[in-house]
Design a protein around this motif. Structure first.
Motif, mmCIF file in Angstrom:
data_model
loop_
_atom_site.group_PDB
_atom_site.id
_atom_site.type_symbol
_atom_site.label_atom_id
_atom_site.label_comp_id
_atom_site.label_asym_id
_atom_site.label_seq_id
_atom_site.Cartn_x
_atom_site.Cartn_y
_atom_site.Cartn_z
ATOM 1 N N CYS A 200 -0.715 -3.245 2.461
ATOM 2 C CA CYS A 200 0.044 -4.138 3.326
ATOM 3 C C CYS A 200 -0.885 -5.068 4.101
ATOM 4 C CB CYS A 200 0.899 -3.315 4.295
ATOM 5 S SG CYS A 200 2.086 -2.206 3.468
ATOM 6 N N CYS A 290 4.572 -5.721 4.575
ATOM 7 C CA CYS A 290 4.371 -5.033 3.307
ATOM 8 C C CYS A 290 5.045 -5.826 2.195
ATOM 9 C CB CYS A 290 4.939 -3.611 3.354
ATOM 10 S SG CYS A 290 3.901 -2.442 4.278
ATOM 11 N N GLN A 294 8.605 -2.617 -1.391
ATOM 12 C CA GLN A 294 7.687 -1.560 -0.998
ATOM 13 C C GLN A 294 8.433 -0.239 -0.843
ATOM 14 O OE1 GLN A 294 4.608 -1.109 -0.877
ATOM 15 N NE2 GLN A 294 3.755 -0.424 1.064
ATOM 16 N N PRO A 390 6.210 -1.769 9.154
ATOM 17 C CA PRO A 390 6.216 -2.849 8.175
ATOM 18 C C PRO A 390 7.432 -3.753 8.309
ATOM 19 C CG PRO A 390 5.675 -0.761 7.125
ATOM 20 C CD PRO A 390 6.067 -0.451 8.530
#
Length: 479
Positions: A200, A290, A294, A390
């Motif tokens: 990330c 990210c 993901q 994220p």
């Protein structure tokens, strides 16, 4: 059996090795405001992560988009609000009062018992949802370490490193530790398969070399303790074996970063294990973006517990923060101690009496400890419902009632002290006193501290039972 032939057996049994990967531009989603050059593995498995070097992302900052998915990953259903305590396992009856084998031996020099010792071919892949989610969390950790260790080396000049007491050989060691993470990421990626989380973009808190090193000793602490907390609960003994061989290196990294920070390298007799949700709570706020699609995690994100007078490792009198207020560089759980303090208060270039300096060293004996029993600890804590992690796509939560206790998780102990409330989200306690064995204090090192609504009795093997009672989670710098 030769070394080469042994490796070939591991390859055939587990797919823990592979071919080179391509570097490609990774999109971070339609709602992301950036696209960064982040080297990522190809989809084919097994893979090798960055065998020809590493290129750090050009951006390290906060997320600026709008999350399209929120909350932790969830399964088909949740069976109960918590797991009720039970009696010992009915098969836990073995006791040997004679000191010799009590049962027939399956082979010469081989006592009866053990798991995975019956000749079956090892399979180095996760074997349950618990395994997958645990190793996926571990991979998130390996990715940030890979980037973090490289980032400081690229961000700071040779002069800044020299001023912080870290010469070329120290920097070479950090570079080697960064390269270790490429191996760890390769290992965990191949044990997960094609849905393994990808690297990330991260948002770091430090502005100086000392803050970077301090942050790394904190981050490797929750990385290491997070694995010790789940490794013996894995369904796959084979995965646990390889993970243990990687986390042994993580422990050495944490020790080295403590030495580079001027802290005692080995400050406890036993390292502490933390449940996955504690480690994820500490890690997630440092992940900014990210990639699309993901793999998401199931673990809980607890509200942050802010310790207002945490020791400042850069002060020759580290407890002076009780008079000067919070001296961390930000509000996230593992943010490092502020290093830009007056020279008159700093231990970095101290030439006075021994016991107060904090330059990089194999070991220091501190004349004034970073904390002590009876120290009044001041807290504030966030309300649940904060967007973290994220793409700001995870949400902090708690299932607990009003906080009543402070739980100190260290070594073999989970120790409680009473919490005195001073407001809706503020209070204080006193650091408790006690010993594990002999003169080994129960509170030392970089450790987890929690607010709970119940002083539930837990031990190192079932600490996750405490999660439904956690109000907020923080990190305490005790030594």
């Amino acid at each position: 059996m030769s070394y080469a032939r042994f490796l070939s057996v591991v390859v055939l049994a587990s797919a823990v090795c592979a071919a080179p990967v391509e570097r490609q531009e990774q999109s971070f989603g339609p709602d992301s405001q950036i696209s960064a050059q982040v080297p990522t593995p190809t989809v084919g498995y097994p893979v090798v992560v960055y065998e020809n070097g590493y290129t750090s992302a050009t951006y390290h900052g906060p997320y600026t988009g709008t999350a399209t998915v929120t909350g932790a990953a969830n399964g088909p259903e949740t069976l109960a609000a918590s797991i009720a305590p039970g009696p010992p396992n009915p098969t836990a009856t073995y006791y040997n009062s004679e000191g010799v084998p009590l049962n027939p031996m399956p082979a010469p020099y081989t006592p009866a018992g053990g798991l995975g010792t019956n000749g079956t071919l090892p399979r180095y892949m996760v074997e349950s949802d618990f395994d997958f989610e645990s190793i996926a969390l571990g991979l998130y950790q390996e990715w940030i370490e890979l980037d973090l260790f490289h980032d400081g080396l690229a961000r700071f000049s040779d002069a800044e490193f020299t001023a912080a007491g870290l010469g070329p050989e120290a920097r070479s060691l950090i570079e080697f530790m960064a390269n270790q993470e490429s191996g760890h990421a390769t290992l965990l990626t191949n044990m997960l398969g094609e849905r393994a989380p990808k690297e990330c973009i991260y948002n770091y808190p430090y502005t100086t070399v000392r803050e970077w090193v301090d942050f790394m000793q904190r981050l490797t602490r929750f990385g290491e303790s997070g694995v010790w907390g789940f490794i013996n609960h894995l369904d796959s003994r084979e995965v646990g074996q390889l993970l243990a061989q990687s986390i042994a290196t993580e422990a050495r990294q944490q020790q080295v970063f403590r030495q580079m920070s001027g802290l005692t390298p080995m400050d406890v007799w036993f390292e502490n294990g933390w449940p996955q949700s504690w480690a994820w709570t500490m890690l997630a706020p440092y992940i900014s973006y990210c990639p699309e699609n993901q793999t998401r995690l199931v673990w809980q994100n607890f509200p942050t517990l802010h310790i207002l007078n945490n020791a400042n490792i850069n002060r020759f009198s580290p407890n002076d923060t009780s008079q000067n207020g919070n001296e961390t560089v930000g509000d996230r759980i593992a943010d490092p101690s502020l290093s830009t303090i007056p020279d008159s208060a700093s231990c970095e270039y101290l030439t006075g009496p021994p016991g107060y300096a904090c330059e990089p060293a194999v070991a220091h004996n501190k004349s004034e400890p970073l904390s002590f029993p009876g120290k009044k600890i001041l807290f504030e804590w966030d309300a649940p419902g904060q967007a973290v992690g994220p793409n700001n796509s995870y949400v902090t939560s708690t299932n607990a009632g009003s906080p009543k206790f402070v739980a100190w998780s260290n070594q073999l102990n989970l120790t409680y002290s009473a919490l005195t409330l001073t407001g809706n989200n503020s209070g204080f306690t006193y650091q408790p006193e006690g010993y594990v064995y002999g003169d080994d204090g129960i509170i030392n090192g970089t450790m987890a501290v929690l607010l709970t609504d119940l002083d539930l009795y837990v031990t190192p093997f079932n600490t996750s039972m405490l999660n439904p009672h956690v109000v907020a989670l923080g990190m305490y710098q005790a030594g």
